[in-house]
Write a protein that holds these residues in place. Structure first.
Motif, PDB file in Angstrom:
ATOM      1  N   PRO A 156       0.834  -1.212   0.000  1.00 19.15           N
ATOM      2  CA  PRO A 156       0.000   0.000   0.000  1.00 19.15           C
ATOM      3  C   PRO A 156       0.865   1.257   0.000  1.00 19.15           C
ATOM      4  O   PRO A 156       2.019   1.240   0.435  1.00 19.15           O
ATOM      5  N   LYS A 157       0.295   2.322  -0.489  1.00 15.67           N
ATOM      6  CA  LYS A 157       0.999   3.605  -0.512  1.00 15.67           C
ATOM      7  C   LYS A 157       0.998   4.212   0.894  1.00 15.67           C
ATOM      8  O   LYS A 157      -0.018   4.189   1.586  1.00 15.67           O
ATOM      9  N   LYS A 158       2.148   4.726   1.322  1.00 16.97           N
ATOM     10  CA  LYS A 158       2.256   5.394   2.620  1.00 16.97           C
ATOM     11  C   LYS A 158       2.296   6.905   2.416  1.00 16.97           C
ATOM     12  O   LYS A 158       3.011   7.401   1.547  1.00 16.97           O
ATOM     13  N   LYS A 159       1.525   7.614   3.208  1.00 16.69           N
ATOM     14  CA  LYS A 159       1.507   9.068   3.121  1.00 16.69           C
ATOM     15  C   LYS A 159       2.573   9.666   4.027  1.00 16.69           C
ATOM     16  O   LYS A 159       2.912   9.115   5.071  1.00 16.69           O
ATOM     17  N   GLY A 160       3.080  10.829   3.588  1.00 16.05           N
ATOM     18  CA  GLY A 160       3.982  11.577   4.445  1.00 16.05           C
ATOM     19  C   GLY A 160       3.216  12.191   5.612  1.00 16.05           C
ATOM     20  O   GLY A 160       1.984  12.246   5.611  1.00 16.05           O
ATOM     21  N   TYR A 161       3.953  12.680   6.592  1.00 17.41           N
ATOM     22  CA  TYR A 161       3.297  13.274   7.765  1.00 17.41           C
ATOM     23  C   TYR A 161       4.244  14.271   8.420  1.00 17.41           C
ATOM     24  O   TYR A 161       5.433  14.366   8.066  1.00 17.41           O
ATOM     25  N   SER A 162       3.714  15.009   9.394  1.00 18.18           N
ATOM     26  CA  SER A 162       4.495  16.028  10.093  1.00 18.18           C
ATOM     27  C   SER A 162       4.288  15.917  11.600  1.00 18.18           C
ATOM     28  O   SER A 162       3.195  15.576  12.060  1.00 18.18           O
ATOM     29  N   LYS A 163       5.336  16.192  12.351  1.00 21.82           N
ATOM     30  CA  LYS A 163       5.251  16.320  13.808  1.00 21.82           C
ATOM     31  C   LYS A 163       5.521  17.780  14.155  1.00 21.82           C
ATOM     32  O   LYS A 163       6.598  18.307  13.849  1.00 21.82           O
ATOM     33  N   ILE A 164       4.542  18.431  14.792  1.00 22.51           N
ATOM     34  CA  ILE A 164       4.595  19.888  14.954  1.00 22.51           C
ATOM     35  C   ILE A 164       4.681  20.270  16.447  1.00 22.51           C
ATOM     36  O   ILE A 164       3.893  19.780  17.263  1.00 22.51           O
ATOM     37  N   GLN A 165       5.626  21.156  16.752  1.00 23.01           N
ATOM     38  CA  GLN A 165       5.705  21.798  18.072  1.00 23.01           C
ATOM     39  C   GLN A 165       5.579  23.306  17.850  1.00 23.01           C
ATOM     40  O   GLN A 165       6.097  23.829  16.861  1.00 23.01           O
ATOM     41  N   PHE A 166       4.908  24.010  18.780  1.00 25.07           N
ATOM     42  CA  PHE A 166       4.767  25.467  18.609  1.00 25.07           C
ATOM     43  C   PHE A 166       4.686  26.149  19.973  1.00 25.07           C
ATOM     44  O   PHE A 166       4.331  25.528  20.981  1.00 25.07           O
ATOM     45  N   TRP A 167       5.033  27.447  19.987  1.00 24.64           N
ATOM     46  CA  TRP A 167       5.052  28.224  21.220  1.00 24.64           C
ATOM     47  C   TRP A 167       4.968  29.709  20.886  1.00 24.64           C
ATOM     48  O   TRP A 167       5.218  30.123  19.752  1.00 24.64           O
ATOM     49  N   ARG A 168       4.605  30.502  21.906  1.00 24.37           N
ATOM     50  CA  ARG A 168       4.555  31.963  21.745  1.00 24.37           C
ATOM     51  C   ARG A 168       5.904  32.569  22.108  1.00 24.37           C
ATOM     52  O   ARG A 168       6.589  32.102  23.018  1.00 24.37           O
ATOM     53  N   GLN A 169       6.244  33.641  21.389  1.00 23.28           N
ATOM     54  CA  GLN A 169       7.494  34.349  21.646  1.00 23.28           C
ATOM     55  C   GLN A 169       7.358  35.762  21.089  1.00 23.28           C
ATOM     56  O   GLN A 169       6.702  35.967  20.059  1.00 23.28           O
ATOM     57  N   GLY A 170       7.938  36.729  21.776  1.00 20.69           N
ATOM     58  CA  GLY A 170       7.810  38.107  21.342  1.00 20.69           C
ATOM     59  C   GLY A 170       8.587  38.386  20.063  1.00 20.69           C
ATOM     60  O   GLY A 170       9.442  37.598  19.637  1.00 20.69           O
TER      61      GLY A 170
END
Length: 242
Positions: free
Chosen positions: A108-122
Motif C-alpha cells: 500500500p501507498k504510505k503518506k507523508g506526515y508532520s510532527k509539529i511543536q509550537f510556542w509563543r514568543q515576542g
C-alpha cells in the motif's frame, strides 16, 4: 434434331454451372482456411517482452503502460508527464483473442506526515524551523519550504533543515515542503506562533492497484506493437517503447 441440340445445350449449361459452383465452394473453403490459420498465427503469438504504452490527451501527456516479462508477469503504471497516478503488478496470459491481466497484491501507498511543536514568543516575526526526512528516517538534503500565499521560500541545507521567517500577524498560512522525487507535504500554521516541525516525505509514486482483473480484446499482435479493441469498438494502439 432440334430436340437433341436443346438437350446438348442444356447439358453444357448444367456442366458449366456445376464447375462454377465447385470453384465458388473451393474459393470459400480457401478463404475460410486463410482466415482460420491467420487467426491462429495472430493469437498463438505471445506479446514480446518489453514496455508498451498508450498516450492520450491533446498534447499526449497522459500515459498508460504495461511492461511484460517472459515469465508471464507484468508491471503497470499510468500518469501525466512526470506525475504517476497509479501503479501495479501481476500476471498475464493470452486466451484466444483476449489479453487477460490480473493485478496481484502490492505494498500500500504510505503518506507523508508532520510532527509539529509550537510556542509563543515576542518579536515582529515568527520562525518556522523544519527538518525533513523520508519515511525511512533518512535526511532529505535537497528541497524547499514554500509559503503558499505569496510563494516566499527558503532552500533546505545539506542536513535537511530550513528556517522560514514570516511577519507576525493574526492570520494563518499553509507551508509546503517540496523535494524532487517525493510527494509534497503541507501543514498549517498560525502566524503568531513559532514552530519546530519534523516533516517525513513519502516517495512520489502512484496509488497501487491490486485484486483486479482486466480483459482486453485483441485485434492483432506484432513484434513492435499490439492493438486492442475498446468497449466502443475503437482500436487502441499499444506501442513498444523498449
Amino acid at each position: 434434331m432440334g430436340g437433341l441440340k436443346r438437350r446438348a445445350l442444356l447439358k453444357t449449361k448444367l456442366k458449366q454451372k456445376n464447375i462454377a459452383m465447385q470453384k465458388k465452394k473451393k474459393m470459400n473453403f480457401v478463404s475460410f482456411l486463410l482466415v482460420f490459420f491467420t487467426s491462429i498465427v495472430v493469437f498463438s503469438q505471445q506479446i514480446k517482452e518489453g514496455t508498451y504504452c498508450v498516450e492520450s490527451g491533446q498534447l499526449k501527456l497522459y500515459y498508460t503502460c504495461y511492461t511484460f516479462y517472459k515469465n508471464g508477469t507484468f508491471n503497470f503504471k499510468s500518469g501525466k508527464g512526470a506525475e504517476e497516478y497509479s501503479r501495479g503488478k501481476g500476471t498475464y496470459q493470452i486466451k484466444g483473442s483476449e489479453l487477460i491481466v490480473e493485478f496481484k497484491k502490492s505494498k500500500p501507498k504510505k503518506k507523508g506526515y508532520s510532527k509539529i511543536q509550537f510556542w509563543r514568543q515576542g518579536g515582529d516575526s515568527i520562525s518556522v524551523e523544519v527538518e525533513v526526512k523520508d519515511l525511512d528516517n533518512s535526511l532529505v538534503s535537497e528541497g524547499s519550504l514554500i509559503k503558499f500565499s505569496d510563494s516566499s521560500s527558503v532552500k533546505l541545507d545539506e542536513v535537511g533543515k530550513g528556517v522560514l521567517k514570516i511577519k507576525r500577524a493574526n492570520a494563518k498560512s499553509i507551508i509546503k515542503v517540496v523535494s524532487e522525487g517525493y510527494a509534497e507535504q503541507e501543514f498549517n500554521i498560525k502566524n503568531y506562533y513559532n514552530y519546530k516541525v519534523d516533516v517525513f516525505l513519502s516517495k512520489q509514486s502512484g496509488v497501487p492497484i491490486f485484486k483486479w482483473n482486466i480483459t482486453y480484446k485483441l485485434d492483432h499482435i506484432t513484434d513492435s506493437y499490439y492493438v486492442t479493441i475498446g468497449s466502443n469498438g475503437n482500436k487502441i494502439l499499444w506501442e513498444k517503447r523498449y
